[in-house]
Scaffold this active site. Structure first.
Site, PDB file in Angstrom:
ATOM      1  N   ASP A 122       0.859  -1.169   0.000  1.00 60.29           N
ATOM      2  CA  ASP A 122       0.000   0.000   0.000  1.00 60.29           C
ATOM      3  C   ASP A 122       0.909   1.238   0.000  1.00 60.29           C
ATOM      4  O   ASP A 122       1.732   1.406   0.902  1.00 60.29           O
ATOM      5  CB  ASP A 122      -0.886  -0.032   1.244  1.00 60.29           C
ATOM      6  CG  ASP A 122      -1.811   1.164   1.351  1.00 60.29           C
ATOM      7  OD1 ASP A 122      -1.308   2.298   1.374  1.00 60.29           O
ATOM      8  OD2 ASP A 122      -3.031   0.962   1.421  1.00 60.29           O
ATOM      9  N   GLY A 123       0.749   2.118  -0.994  1.00 65.97           N
ATOM     10  CA  GLY A 123       1.647   3.265  -1.110  1.00 65.97           C
ATOM     11  C   GLY A 123       1.624   4.183   0.084  1.00 65.97           C
ATOM     12  O   GLY A 123       2.669   4.663   0.529  1.00 65.97           O
ATOM     13  N   ASP A 140       1.014   8.220  -9.331  1.00 67.98           N
ATOM     14  CA  ASP A 140       0.049   8.012 -10.412  1.00 67.98           C
ATOM     15  C   ASP A 140      -0.730   6.747 -10.069  1.00 67.98           C
ATOM     16  O   ASP A 140      -0.492   5.681 -10.620  1.00 67.98           O
ATOM     17  CB  ASP A 140       0.777   7.872 -11.749  1.00 67.98           C
ATOM     18  CG  ASP A 140      -0.186   7.698 -12.919  1.00 67.98           C
ATOM     19  OD1 ASP A 140      -1.372   8.052 -12.761  1.00 67.98           O
ATOM     20  OD2 ASP A 140       0.244   7.207 -13.976  1.00 67.98           O
TER      21      ASP A 140
END
Length: 254
Positions: A122-123, A140
């Protein structure tokens, strides 16, 4: 460092779908008409969508980054381009969806090696784990429903700021028609203040936001920056130069 669970309970999206034509391979999510990525069959490393060329505008301010972090893999257009044309860069790509990662070979995403890796995580959680600071951070990250809620919070952009080196650059792709667009933009302005500018693509679909630490945007001589960097190939510069002129025009009016 140990990584968080790459598929948290609040992550839901239709599965990614490949669509092939004679000339191109596209990535979309089931139930969504939005095209996430396009790859030319004849030139897999080309940046087919204008917004991706706009995101490469960080090269006007840092033509030779050494450490890069990308949140969102998609069809891998930006990671592939950077891996191919920025040979001095070490690149980490964080992607939450294992089904997207499973398509990396179809999109010619390079295998993991000493300077390139795709991380299943998970970013937003990844940034909270205090990763090594980077020169350039690209965000992005869209699924079939739009920008994940966790990436629209001010704390996420604060974590982005913390992940940058003192002269680091953040580049964020936002969709103009998304409900999250004004929210994200307001949070970015709150975190980065005046060290920020926005470029709208010709289709009035994508907003690319550039933010930085320090005065890098004010100190750059754009006349010099718009010349091909010494280490960049003519092929890469030929793709980027027309789009970079749009960034120049935006900064002149800033």
């Amino acid at each position: 460092m140990s990584l968080p669970d790459s598929t948290p309970a609040d992550f839901h999206s239709g599965p990614p779908e490949l669509r092939r034509t004679r000339d191109a391979l596209t990535l979309q999510f089931a139930g969504s008409a939005a095209v996430q990525s396009i790859m030319s069959v004849l030139n897999p490393h080309a940046l087919e969508l204008e917004y991706t060329r706009l995101m490469m505008g960080f090269l006007l301010f840092d033509s030779d980054p050494r450490r890069m972090l990308m949140i969102g893999l998609g069809g891998g257009s930006l990671p592939k381009f950077c891996h191919r044309y920025l040979p001095n860069a070490s690149i980490d790509v964080v992607e939450i969806d294992p089904e997207v990662i499973a398509l990396r070979d179809a999109f010619h995403v390079p295998p993991d090696d000493a300077r390139f890796r795709v991380i299943a995580a998970d970013g937003s959680q990844y940034l909270q784990m205090d990763p090594e600071p980077v020169d350039v951070l690209l965000v992005d990250a869209y699924d079939g429903r739009g920008m994940p809620a966790a990436l629209c919070e001010q704390t996420f952009f604060e974590d982005c700021d913390a992940a940058l080196l003192p002269d680091g650059i953040l580049v964020v792709n936002l969709h103009l028609e998304s409900e999250s667009y004004p929210i994200c933009l307001a949070h970015l302005r709150e975190v980065f203040g005046t060290s920020l500018f926005e470029v709208i693509d010709d289709d009035m679909t994508n907003s690319i936001v550039f933010a930085c630490k320090g005065e890098r945007f004010d100190d750059t001589d754009l006349r010099r920056a718009l010349r091909k960097p010494e280490r960049m190939s003519k092929d890469a510069w030929r793709q980027l130069q027309p789009t970079f002129k749009l960034i120049e025009a935006t900064l002149i009016l800033r």
